[in-house]
Design a protein around this motif. Structure first.
Motif, PDB file in Angstrom:
ATOM      1  N   LEU A 176       8.553   3.026  -8.668  1.00 52.14           N
ATOM      2  CA  LEU A 176       8.787   1.633  -8.291  1.00 52.14           C
ATOM      3  C   LEU A 176       8.295   0.650  -9.348  1.00 52.14           C
ATOM      4  O   LEU A 176       8.490  -0.561  -9.201  1.00 52.14           O
ATOM      5  CB  LEU A 176       8.063   1.315  -6.969  1.00 52.14           C
TER       6      LEU A 176
ATOM      7  N   LEU B 275      11.120  -4.858  -2.186  1.00 57.61           N
ATOM      8  CA  LEU B 275      10.687  -3.569  -1.653  1.00 57.61           C
ATOM      9  C   LEU B 275      10.687  -3.586  -0.134  1.00 57.61           C
ATOM     10  O   LEU B 275      10.589  -4.636   0.507  1.00 57.61           O
ATOM     11  CB  LEU B 275       9.272  -3.245  -2.143  1.00 57.61           C
ATOM     12  N   SER B 276      10.749  -2.411   0.441  1.00 54.60           N
ATOM     13  CA  SER B 276      10.587  -2.276   1.889  1.00 54.60           C
ATOM     14  C   SER B 276       9.123  -2.508   2.253  1.00 54.60           C
ATOM     15  O   SER B 276       8.239  -2.538   1.389  1.00 54.60           O
ATOM     16  CB  SER B 276      11.007  -0.878   2.338  1.00 54.60           C
TER      17      SER B 276
ATOM     18  N   HIS C 290       3.126   9.396   4.009  1.00 48.90           N
ATOM     19  CA  HIS C 290       2.392   8.425   3.211  1.00 48.90           C
ATOM     20  C   HIS C 290       1.133   7.938   3.944  1.00 48.90           C
ATOM     21  O   HIS C 290       0.146   7.570   3.297  1.00 48.90           O
ATOM     22  CB  HIS C 290       3.299   7.258   2.823  1.00 48.90           C
TER      23      HIS C 290
ATOM     24  N   ALA D 222       4.056   5.852  -6.260  1.00 50.81           N
ATOM     25  CA  ALA D 222       4.884   4.665  -6.464  1.00 50.81           C
ATOM     26  C   ALA D 222       5.229   4.430  -7.927  1.00 50.81           C
ATOM     27  O   ALA D 222       5.676   3.339  -8.282  1.00 50.81           O
ATOM     28  CB  ALA D 222       4.170   3.436  -5.896  1.00 50.81           C
TER      29      ALA D 222
ATOM     30  N   GLU E 287       6.944   0.386   1.072  1.00 51.98           N
ATOM     31  CA  GLU E 287       6.772   0.390  -0.385  1.00 51.98           C
ATOM     32  C   GLU E 287       5.788  -0.689  -0.810  1.00 51.98           C
ATOM     33  O   GLU E 287       4.919  -0.461  -1.658  1.00 51.98           O
ATOM     34  CB  GLU E 287       8.127   0.184  -1.061  1.00 51.98           C
ATOM     35  N   ARG E 288       5.914  -1.864  -0.217  1.00 53.09           N
ATOM     36  CA  ARG E 288       4.976  -2.945  -0.537  1.00 53.09           C
ATOM     37  C   ARG E 288       3.541  -2.541  -0.214  1.00 53.09           C
ATOM     38  O   ARG E 288       2.612  -2.827  -0.962  1.00 53.09           O
ATOM     39  CB  ARG E 288       5.337  -4.212   0.240  1.00 53.09           C
TER      40      ARG E 288
ATOM     41  N   ARG F   5       2.178   0.391  -0.138  1.00 57.85           N
ATOM     42  CA  ARG F   5       1.642   1.328  -1.136  1.00 57.85           C
ATOM     43  C   ARG F   5       1.300   0.623  -2.438  1.00 57.85           C
ATOM     44  O   ARG F   5       0.279   0.930  -3.078  1.00 57.85           O
ATOM     45  CB  ARG F   5       2.654   2.445  -1.385  1.00 57.85           C
TER      46      ARG F   5
END
Length: 271
Positions: free
Chosen positions: A134, A142-143, A176, A131, A146-147, A149
């Protein structure tokens, strides 16, 4: 930091008149990865809340390295225990890097700024969950994956000896999921993790506790716990269990139709 020892001793949890968890015993030795599995509503999340001090037990105790977790100062416990919970921090109006840096707070005094070591730890945590790209993006844009992670990176930045995670693979794609669970497996920290995917639990966990209706109905190594009889009784599904030829871990294949009725002598053992 080496892993802490966790002991859940006869914990019962209630919410009003509802009993969420009843008389649960659980242990996680230093450096172990211990999984909680069971159907929705079985008490997994409630039990985790007792461990990371959100839901106080009505009876029983949660001990970390022998000390009553509910008797420790919050800051002292936060230096040992980090938690990744479902749907947390969704509305943080911060950059990703700032969210992950929050994991350093238990190790600092109130007005301390970030040191070079703090920044290195944050960068390493982001890198470990893929990440880094990001880091400067707004967290609230974030998606879901993504959040997730980023929140795991925040927990890793805390450098805990005990890491508690509630469905950490939610919202993550397959790559992931494997990356995150591989990270947990590589840590020296003790890990207590609730998982829905039984095959991931079988591969990455040293031991499993199966919950149903707030009680532990079976516990032990995955190969001993994950049986056709147990899955029929606990999940109401028929399944075949085999040893994967490459991983050596149990592999569960779910089958359509009504599960075979388990024989009484082959049912799940109390844990």
């Amino acid at each position: 930091m080496t892993g802490s020892e966790l002991s859940v001793e006869g914990v019962t949890l209630t919410a009003g008149a509802q009993r969420l968890v009843e008389d649960v015993f659980l242990t996680a030795g230093a450096g172990e990865v211990v999984g909680l599995v069971g159907p929705n509503g079985s008490g997994k999340s409630s039990l985790l809340r007792a461990v990371y001090r959100v839901l106080r037990p009505e009876s029983g105790a949660v001990r970390v390295d022998g000390a009553d977790a509910w008797g420790l100062p919050v800051r002292q416990l936060a230096r040992t225990l980090a938690a990744v919970v479902q749907d947390s921090a969704a509305d943080l109006d911060l950059a990703v890097r700032e969210v992950v840096a929050m994991g350093r707070s238990p190790h600092k005094r109130l007005l301390d700024g970030d040191t070079a070591e703090d920044r290195h730890i944050v960068e390493s945590a982001l890198d470990s969950v893929h990440a880094l790209d990001l880091a400067d993006r707004p967290f609230d844009r974030l998606s879901g994956g993504e959040r997730q992670r980023v929140l795991i990176a925040r927990a890793l930045a805390q450098q805990p000896a005990l890491l508690v995670l509630d469905e950490p693979t939610n919202h993550l794609d397959i790559r992931h999921q494997l990356d995150v669970l591989g990270i947990l497996r590589s840590l020296s920290a003790t890990v207590l993790v609730a998982l829905h995917d039984l095959n991931l639990a079988a591969y990455y966990c040293d031991r499993l506790y199966v919950l149903r209706g707030g009680r532990v109905v079976s516990s032990g190594p995955p190969a001993e716990v994950l049986t056709r009889e147990l899955l029929a009784e606990v999940y109401g599904v028929d399944a075949e269990i085999a040893v994967h030829p490459r991983t050596g871990a149990p592999q569960v294949t779910f089958l359509p139709g009504t599960p075979a009725r388990p024989h009484a002598e082959a049912g799940p053992s109390a844990g």
